[in-house]
Design a protein around this motif. Structure first.
Motif, PDB file in Angstrom:
ATOM      1  N   ALA A   1       0.882  -1.087   0.008  1.00 49.17           N
ATOM      2  CA  ALA A   1       0.117   0.166  -0.061  1.00 49.17           C
ATOM      3  C   ALA A   1       0.867   1.401   0.043  1.00 49.17           C
ATOM      4  O   ALA A   1       1.933   1.117   0.749  1.00 49.17           O
ATOM      5  CB  ALA A   1      -0.874   0.194   1.142  1.00 49.17           C
ATOM      6  N   THR A   2       0.469   2.342  -0.707  1.00 50.05           N
ATOM      7  CA  THR A   2       1.112   3.562  -0.755  1.00 50.05           C
ATOM      8  C   THR A   2       0.961   4.264   0.726  1.00 50.05           C
ATOM      9  O   THR A   2       0.552   3.730   1.679  1.00 50.05           O
ATOM     10  CB  THR A   2       0.573   4.605  -1.709  1.00 50.05           C
ATOM     11  N   ALA A   3       1.724   5.410   0.779  1.00 48.46           N
ATOM     12  CA  ALA A   3       1.902   5.805   2.137  1.00 48.46           C
ATOM     13  C   ALA A   3       0.414   6.575   2.341  1.00 48.46           C
ATOM     14  O   ALA A   3       0.230   6.657   3.483  1.00 48.46           O
ATOM     15  CB  ALA A   3       2.771   7.151   2.060  1.00 48.46           C
ATOM     16  N   ALA A   4      -0.394   6.656   1.380  1.00 42.91           N
ATOM     17  CA  ALA A   4      -1.629   7.350   1.663  1.00 42.91           C
ATOM     18  C   ALA A   4      -2.513   6.325   1.918  1.00 42.91           C
ATOM     19  O   ALA A   4      -3.837   6.434   2.181  1.00 42.91           O
ATOM     20  CB  ALA A   4      -2.239   8.073   0.289  1.00 42.91           C
ATOM     21  N   GLY A   5      -2.453   4.967   1.913  1.00 40.54           N
ATOM     22  CA  GLY A   5      -3.166   3.958   2.178  1.00 40.54           C
ATOM     23  C   GLY A   5      -3.796   3.289   1.174  1.00 40.54           C
ATOM     24  O   GLY A   5      -4.887   2.394   1.190  1.00 40.54           O
ATOM     25  N   LYS A   6      -3.653   3.398  -0.068  1.00 42.13           N
ATOM     26  CA  LYS A   6      -3.842   3.015  -1.269  1.00 42.13           C
ATOM     27  C   LYS A   6      -3.436   1.704  -1.563  1.00 42.13           C
ATOM     28  O   LYS A   6      -2.208   1.673  -1.715  1.00 42.13           O
ATOM     29  CB  LYS A   6      -3.894   3.907  -2.399  1.00 42.13           C
ATOM     30  N   LYS A   7      -4.235   0.686  -1.786  1.00 41.81           N
ATOM     31  CA  LYS A   7      -3.799  -0.806  -1.942  1.00 41.81           C
ATOM     32  C   LYS A   7      -3.180  -0.858  -3.453  1.00 41.81           C
ATOM     33  O   LYS A   7      -3.942  -0.538  -4.338  1.00 41.81           O
ATOM     34  CB  LYS A   7      -4.964  -1.697  -1.746  1.00 41.81           C
ATOM     35  N   MET A   8      -2.077  -1.323  -3.531  1.00 40.86           N
ATOM     36  CA  MET A   8      -1.569  -1.419  -4.958  1.00 40.86           C
ATOM     37  C   MET A   8      -1.475  -2.917  -5.306  1.00 40.86           C
ATOM     38  O   MET A   8      -1.457  -3.461  -6.525  1.00 40.86           O
ATOM     39  CB  MET A   8      -0.090  -1.043  -4.978  1.00 40.86           C
ATOM     40  N   ALA A   9      -1.084  -3.837  -4.319  1.00 37.78           N
ATOM     41  CA  ALA A   9      -1.190  -5.351  -4.570  1.00 37.78           C
ATOM     42  C   ALA A   9      -1.423  -6.040  -3.384  1.00 37.78           C
ATOM     43  O   ALA A   9      -1.326  -5.586  -2.202  1.00 37.78           O
ATOM     44  CB  ALA A   9      -0.030  -5.803  -5.072  1.00 37.78           C
ATOM     45  N   GLY A  10      -1.896  -7.398  -3.358  1.00 35.18           N
ATOM     46  CA  GLY A  10      -2.028  -8.145  -2.213  1.00 35.18           C
ATOM     47  C   GLY A  10      -3.387  -8.966  -1.981  1.00 35.18           C
ATOM     48  O   GLY A  10      -4.231  -8.689  -2.871  1.00 35.18           O
ATOM     49  N   ASN A  11      -3.473  -9.531  -1.217  1.00 34.35           N
ATOM     50  CA  ASN A  11      -4.833 -10.404  -0.953  1.00 34.35           C
ATOM     51  C   ASN A  11      -5.473 -10.156   0.431  1.00 34.35           C
ATOM     52  O   ASN A  11      -6.324 -11.066   0.807  1.00 34.35           O
ATOM     53  CB  ASN A  11      -4.622 -11.785  -1.176  1.00 34.35           C
ATOM     54  N   ILE A  12      -5.239  -9.121   1.079  1.00 35.49           N
ATOM     55  CA  ILE A  12      -5.938  -8.713   2.405  1.00 35.49           C
ATOM     56  C   ILE A  12      -6.442  -7.528   2.213  1.00 35.49           C
ATOM     57  O   ILE A  12      -5.723  -6.710   1.476  1.00 35.49           O
ATOM     58  CB  ILE A  12      -4.981  -9.009   3.531  1.00 35.49           C
ATOM     59  N   ALA A  13      -7.321  -7.063   2.933  1.00 31.83           N
ATOM     60  CA  ALA A  13      -7.958  -5.734   3.019  1.00 31.83           C
ATOM     61  C   ALA A  13      -7.115  -4.919   3.707  1.00 31.83           C
ATOM     62  O   ALA A  13      -6.588  -5.301   4.666  1.00 31.83           O
ATOM     63  CB  ALA A  13      -9.375  -5.593   3.492  1.00 31.83           C
ATOM     64  N   VAL A  14      -7.096  -3.576   3.114  1.00 36.55           N
ATOM     65  CA  VAL A  14      -6.072  -2.701   3.958  1.00 36.55           C
ATOM     66  C   VAL A  14      -6.961  -2.018   4.968  1.00 36.55           C
ATOM     67  O   VAL A  14      -8.165  -1.666   5.301  1.00 36.55           O
ATOM     68  CB  VAL A  14      -5.923  -0.976   3.021  1.00 36.55           C
TER      69      VAL A  14
END
Length: 474
Positions: free
Chosen positions: A106-119
């Motif tokens: 996730a970016t510093a702003a909390g945006k999910k870029m990749a992965g399989n779990i919720a932010v």
């Protein structure tokens, strides 16, 4: 279950009473305690094995997470954030450990870029080391173990693993341990009950025999099984003890009856004499004669009781502590010197034969009494003229006191009886029937044996003792 111990009249029945009887049983408590100790030891051992196994698996997972985290961080530093996102997506779709891998970029702003779990906000905070938390993975709750790192551009990388399989394994092992504990405790209780029943069935036979003997039946004996185990040996030893007790009780009854019979006659004579002397007008000479007769009879009774007390003292072993090194030659010399005038008066020739250095451990006075009794019997029963030989003999491990005569001897069938109290072969010869009984008791006290054999003609009486140094302590 029912055992010999349960067959008591008036005994309460029911589950609680049965449990109470079980707990009162020493055998049950000992077996249960041993079983519980084994169960506890096994549980401690399995628990250590469980902790070690789970710990090894967890350490391996942690090493894998650290390795993957370092690899991803290095990839970011070399190729940038977009390439790292592609690598995470490719890793999650390559089919290798896809069901357990946990990734989030996730970016510093909390945006999910990749992965399989919720932010979530708490996941974007860097962690110190590896933690375990519940996360939302592919739309379901997952208990995961992960490591979070803050990348150079402020983005967050989370590398973890779903611990569902691990938790299932832990639960499976834990349930197996609990089941094993329950089964082990049940087996310990059942084993304790079986052990208690087995033990009490064997002890019950002893108790039943003891109850029958207590009721007065001294002929009862404990059944001995064909097995050569501890209970069979104990039963055999108790039966030997009961045999000995029965013999002693028969002896006591015989002695009591004989004493009563032997006392009645002299006491009747004393009473008759004193009644005559107590009549008015009785001549003083008759009174004096009756008094002297009563005194002689009482002295005779005193001698009988003295001999009985000597036999009882010898049989009790009370004199064994006074044993010392004694020379059998000196004892024989003293006894022969004492009986020489008696032998000469009766026309009996006394001979002495002694080996050298015939030593034994014993009570000098008792051994002298035994030799005196044998010599007195030989002189009385050998007849006149006769020859009596008193000798000492030394063997490799034993020493012997031997008195031999050339008189009529004793028939073989009668030899086993002559050591019985008050048994007399020839009642025309004065005596009390206690001489050989006294010798037998003295021999037993000294761990010796008294043997009567045919001297053809005559009788040979032999007391065989352990040599000094070979004395067996009882």
């Amino acid at each position: 279950m029912s055992t010999a111990y349960d067959d008591y009249p008036g005994r309460q029945t029911g589950p609680l009473a049965f449990v109470g009887r079980l707990w009162q049983s020493v055998a049950f408590r000992l077996a249960l305690g041993y079983g519980v100790s084994v169960v506890l030891f096994m549980m401690v051992l399995l628990s250590v094995l469980y902790v070690q196994t789970i710990g090894v698996l967890q350490n391996r997972i942690d090493r894998q997470l650290v390795s993957a985290s370092h690899r991803m961080t290095s990839h970011f530093e070399a190729y940038g954030l977009e390439r790292l996102a592609d690598d995470i997506t490719e890793t999650l779709t390559d089919g290798v450990n896809s069901d357990t891998e946990v990734y989030l970029l996730a970016t510093a702003a909390g945006k999910k870029m990749a992965g399989n779990i919720a932010v979530s906000r708490d996941l974007l905070k860097p962690t110190f080391g590896i933690v375990e938390k519940q996360v939302l993975r592919d739309g379901r709750i997952s208990y995961s173990r992960f490591r979070t790192e803050l990348l150079a551009d402020g983005s967050v990388l989370l590398v973890g693993r779903d611990m569902r399989d691990q938790k299932d394994l832990e639960q499976l092992v834990g349930n197996a341990l609990m089941a094993a504990a329950v089964v082990s405790v049940l087996l310990a209780i059942i084993g304790a009950i079986v052990f208690r029943d087995q033990l009490e069935s064997r002890v019950g036979a002893i108790r039943r025999t003891a109850a029958q003997i207590e009721a007065g039946d001294l002929t009862q004996r404990i059944p001995v099984s064909g097995k050569d185990d501890e209970f069979a040996r104990l039963s055999h030893d108790i039966n030997l003890m009961l045999d000995r007790i029965e013999i002693l009780m028969d002896g006591v009854r015989h002695v009591s009856n004989t004493i009563a019979h032997n006392l009645r006659t002299p006491l009747s004579r004393i009473r008759a004499k004193l009644e005559v002397a107590s009549r008015p007008g009785t001549d003083p000479a008759q009174v004096a004669q009756a008094t002297a007769f009563a005194i002689r009879e009482i002295e005779e009774l005193t001698i009988v009781f003295d001999k009985l007390l000597q036999i009882a003292e010898a049989e009790s072993g009370a004199r064994r502590q006074a044993f010392q090194s004694v020379s059998l030659n000196d004892i024989v010399a003293d006894v022969v010197e004492l009986y020489e005038p008696v032998a000469e008066e009766k026309g009996v020739e006394l001979r002495v034969r002694m080996d050298e250095d015939v030593m034994a451990a014993g009570d000098r006075d008792l051994l002298a009494s035994a030799v005196a009794n044998l010599l007195d019997n030989a002189i009385k029963y050998a007849g006149s003229p006769a020859r009596v030989t008193v000798s000492t003999r030394r063997g490799s491990d034993t020493v012997s006191l031997v008195v031999q005569d050339n008189g009529p001897g004793i028939q073989a069938i009668e030899r086993s009886k002559v050591g019985t109290r008050f048994f007399r072969l020839n009642r025309r010869v004065p005596g009390y029937g206690l001489g050989l009984a006294s010798v037998t008791a003295i021999a037993s006290l000294h761990n010796a044996s008294l043997d009567l054999d045919d001297a053809a003609p005559g009788l040979v009486a032999r007391i065989t003792l352990p040599r000094l140094g070979n004395m067996t302590k009882r």
